[in-house]
Design a protein around this motif. Structure first.
Motif, mmCIF file in Angstrom:
data_model
loop_
_atom_site.group_PDB
_atom_site.id
_atom_site.type_symbol
_atom_site.label_atom_id
_atom_site.label_comp_id
_atom_site.label_asym_id
_atom_site.label_seq_id
_atom_site.Cartn_x
_atom_site.Cartn_y
_atom_site.Cartn_z
ATOM 1 N N SER A 94 0.830 -1.208 0.000
ATOM 2 C CA SER A 94 0.000 0.000 0.000
ATOM 3 C C SER A 94 0.861 1.254 0.000
ATOM 4 O O SER A 94 0.550 2.235 -0.686
ATOM 5 N N ILE A 95 1.936 1.239 0.758
ATOM 6 C CA ILE A 95 2.842 2.389 0.810
ATOM 7 C C ILE A 95 3.464 2.608 -0.567
ATOM 8 O O ILE A 95 3.480 3.725 -1.088
ATOM 9 N N ALA A 96 3.953 1.541 -1.187
ATOM 10 C CA ALA A 96 4.568 1.653 -2.509
ATOM 11 C C ALA A 96 3.570 2.154 -3.549
ATOM 12 O O ALA A 96 3.894 3.019 -4.366
ATOM 13 N N ALA A 97 2.339 1.639 -3.517
ATOM 14 C CA ALA A 97 1.317 2.077 -4.474
ATOM 15 C C ALA A 97 1.002 3.557 -4.314
ATOM 16 O O ALA A 97 0.850 4.276 -5.299
ATOM 17 N N ALA A 98 0.918 4.021 -3.087
ATOM 18 C CA ALA A 98 0.632 5.439 -2.846
ATOM 19 C C ALA A 98 1.790 6.316 -3.299
ATOM 20 O O ALA A 98 1.573 7.373 -3.920
ATOM 21 N N ASP B 65 3.838 5.692 -5.651
ATOM 22 C CA ASP B 65 3.888 5.696 -7.118
ATOM 23 C C ASP B 65 3.143 6.900 -7.682
ATOM 24 O O ASP B 65 3.484 7.413 -8.741
ATOM 25 N N ARG B 66 2.123 7.364 -6.958
ATOM 26 C CA ARG B 66 1.325 8.520 -7.395
ATOM 27 C C ARG B 66 1.947 9.849 -6.954
ATOM 28 O O ARG B 66 1.468 10.908 -7.339
ATOM 29 N N HIS B 67 2.986 9.790 -6.147
ATOM 30 C CA HIS B 67 3.619 11.004 -5.606
ATOM 31 C C HIS B 67 5.143 10.858 -5.637
ATOM 32 O O HIS B 67 5.797 10.831 -4.588
ATOM 33 N N PRO B 68 5.716 10.781 -6.839
ATOM 34 C CA PRO B 68 7.151 10.508 -6.948
ATOM 35 C C PRO B 68 8.058 11.631 -6.439
ATOM 36 O O PRO B 68 9.233 11.400 -6.193
ATOM 37 N N ARG B 69 7.528 12.828 -6.248
ATOM 38 C CA ARG B 69 8.346 13.954 -5.776
ATOM 39 C C ARG B 69 8.588 13.922 -4.267
ATOM 40 O O ARG B 69 9.455 14.628 -3.761
ATOM 41 N N VAL B 70 7.814 13.152 -3.552
ATOM 42 C CA VAL B 70 7.914 13.136 -2.088
ATOM 43 C C VAL B 70 9.067 12.241 -1.646
ATOM 44 O O VAL B 70 9.172 11.087 -2.071
ATOM 45 N N ARG B 71 9.895 12.786 -0.791
ATOM 46 C CA ARG B 71 11.012 12.024 -0.234
ATOM 47 C C ARG B 71 10.474 11.043 0.813
ATOM 48 O O ARG B 71 9.589 11.381 1.593
ATOM 49 N N HIS B 72 11.046 9.841 0.820
ATOM 50 C CA HIS B 72 10.601 8.779 1.738
ATOM 51 C C HIS B 72 11.802 8.307 2.544
ATOM 52 O O HIS B 72 12.752 7.756 1.993
ATOM 53 N N ILE B 73 11.757 8.532 3.849
ATOM 54 C CA ILE B 73 12.837 8.124 4.743
ATOM 55 C C ILE B 73 12.291 7.043 5.670
ATOM 56 O O ILE B 73 11.330 7.279 6.398
ATOM 57 N N ALA C 202 -2.984 11.551 2.355
ATOM 58 C CA ALA C 202 -2.038 12.279 3.204
ATOM 59 C C ALA C 202 -0.869 12.803 2.368
ATOM 60 O O ALA C 202 -0.400 13.919 2.585
ATOM 61 N N LEU C 203 -0.412 12.018 1.408
ATOM 62 C CA LEU C 203 0.655 12.486 0.518
ATOM 63 C C LEU C 203 0.205 13.717 -0.262
ATOM 64 O O LEU C 203 0.977 14.649 -0.473
ATOM 65 N N GLY C 204 -1.056 13.731 -0.686
ATOM 66 C CA GLY C 204 -1.591 14.874 -1.424
ATOM 67 C C GLY C 204 -1.580 16.164 -0.610
ATOM 68 O O GLY C 204 -1.494 17.261 -1.164
ATOM 69 N N ARG C 205 -1.637 16.025 0.703
ATOM 70 C CA ARG C 205 -1.597 17.210 1.577
ATOM 71 C C ARG C 205 -0.225 17.863 1.608
ATOM 72 O O ARG C 205 -0.115 19.052 1.884
ATOM 73 N N PHE D 58 4.006 12.708 7.857
ATOM 74 C CA PHE D 58 4.006 13.475 6.617
ATOM 75 C C PHE D 58 4.420 14.905 6.942
ATOM 76 O O PHE D 58 3.751 15.586 7.721
ATOM 77 N N LEU D 59 5.533 15.346 6.338
ATOM 78 C CA LEU D 59 6.117 16.640 6.655
ATOM 79 C C LEU D 59 6.098 17.578 5.455
ATOM 80 O O LEU D 59 6.385 17.164 4.329
ATOM 81 N N SER D 60 5.787 18.816 5.726
ATOM 82 C CA SER D 60 5.902 19.887 4.742
ATOM 83 C C SER D 60 6.725 20.986 5.383
ATOM 84 O O SER D 60 6.357 21.501 6.450
ATOM 85 N N GLN D 61 7.847 21.314 4.766
ATOM 86 C CA GLN D 61 8.775 22.306 5.299
ATOM 87 C C GLN D 61 9.157 21.988 6.749
ATOM 88 O O GLN D 61 9.207 22.872 7.598
ATOM 89 N N GLY D 62 9.389 20.716 7.019
ATOM 90 C CA GLY D 62 9.836 20.276 8.327
ATOM 91 C C GLY D 62 8.771 20.195 9.401
ATOM 92 O O GLY D 62 9.052 19.828 10.536
ATOM 93 N N ARG D 63 7.535 20.488 9.050
ATOM 94 C CA ARG D 63 6.443 20.457 10.029
ATOM 95 C C ARG D 63 5.500 19.296 9.722
ATOM 96 O O ARG D 63 5.155 19.048 8.567
ATOM 97 N N GLU D 64 5.044 18.631 10.791
ATOM 98 C CA GLU D 64 4.115 17.519 10.623
ATOM 99 C C GLU D 64 2.762 18.039 10.164
ATOM 100 O O GLU D 64 2.172 18.916 10.787
ATOM 101 N N VAL D 65 2.284 17.470 9.062
ATOM 102 C CA VAL D 65 0.997 17.843 8.487
ATOM 103 C C VAL D 65 -0.024 16.731 8.709
ATOM 104 O O VAL D 65 -1.212 16.988 8.879
ATOM 105 N N ALA D 66 0.451 15.494 8.691
ATOM 106 C CA ALA D 66 -0.440 14.343 8.864
ATOM 107 C C ALA D 66 0.372 13.187 9.444
ATOM 108 O O ALA D 66 1.599 13.189 9.397
ATOM 109 N N ARG D 67 -0.367 12.213 9.982
ATOM 110 C CA ARG D 67 0.251 11.030 10.572
ATOM 111 C C ARG D 67 -0.693 9.852 10.347
ATOM 112 O O ARG D 67 -1.892 9.959 10.556
ATOM 113 N N LEU D 68 -0.136 8.732 9.935
ATOM 114 C CA LEU D 68 -0.900 7.497 9.809
ATOM 115 C C LEU D 68 -0.183 6.403 10.594
ATOM 116 O O LEU D 68 1.028 6.234 10.463
ATOM 117 N N VAL D 69 -0.945 5.694 11.406
ATOM 118 C CA VAL D 69 -0.412 4.580 12.177
ATOM 119 C C VAL D 69 -1.049 3.305 11.641
ATOM 120 O O VAL D 69 -2.273 3.198 11.565
#
Length: 110
Positions: free
Chosen positions: A42-46, A48-56, A102-105, A80-91
């Motif tokens: 599921s993580i990989a599929a998501a 795939d739709r957001h290739p610009r997002v860095r994944h650590i 969440a990636l779209g945010r 999920f971080l934008s400019q170093g700030r947490e925008v969303a979290r999924l557990v």
């Protein structure tokens, strides 16, 4: 950008994470964790739709300061971080759609 497939045993400092300007997801878990392994398709599929997002991917556990600084208690936890700030979290995310939302945010150029 392809997603990482292994949790890194070496974690950056919290200050390094907070200084990130690009949209980034920090994933906490462990390579042996069954929940983490089950979430990977599921993580990989998501991603795939957001290739610009860095994944650590960071190995978490007892005595791991970065995970504690984010209050991580269950794996996998995606921050999920934008400019170093947490925008969303999924557990323990259940499906690619929740992750993609969440990636779209944070991926404003998507």
């Amino acid at each position: 950008m392809t997603t990482n497939t292994v949790y890194s045993a070496t974690a950056p400092d919290r200050a390094e994470i907070d200084a990130l300007q690009a949209p980034t997801v920090v994933e906490f878990g462990a390579n042996w964790c069954g929940y983490c392994q089950a979430a990977q398709p599921s993580i990989a599929a998501a991603f795939d739709r957001h290739p610009r997002v860095r994944h650590i991917r960071i190995e978490d556990g007892k005595g791991r300061k970065l995970g504690r600084s984010f209050g991580v208690k269950l794996w996998p936890t995606l921050i999920f971080l934008s400019q170093g700030r947490e925008v969303a979290r999924l557990v323990r995310p259940a499906d690619a759609d929740a992750i993609a939302e969440a990636l779209g945010r944070i991926d404003t150029g998507a």
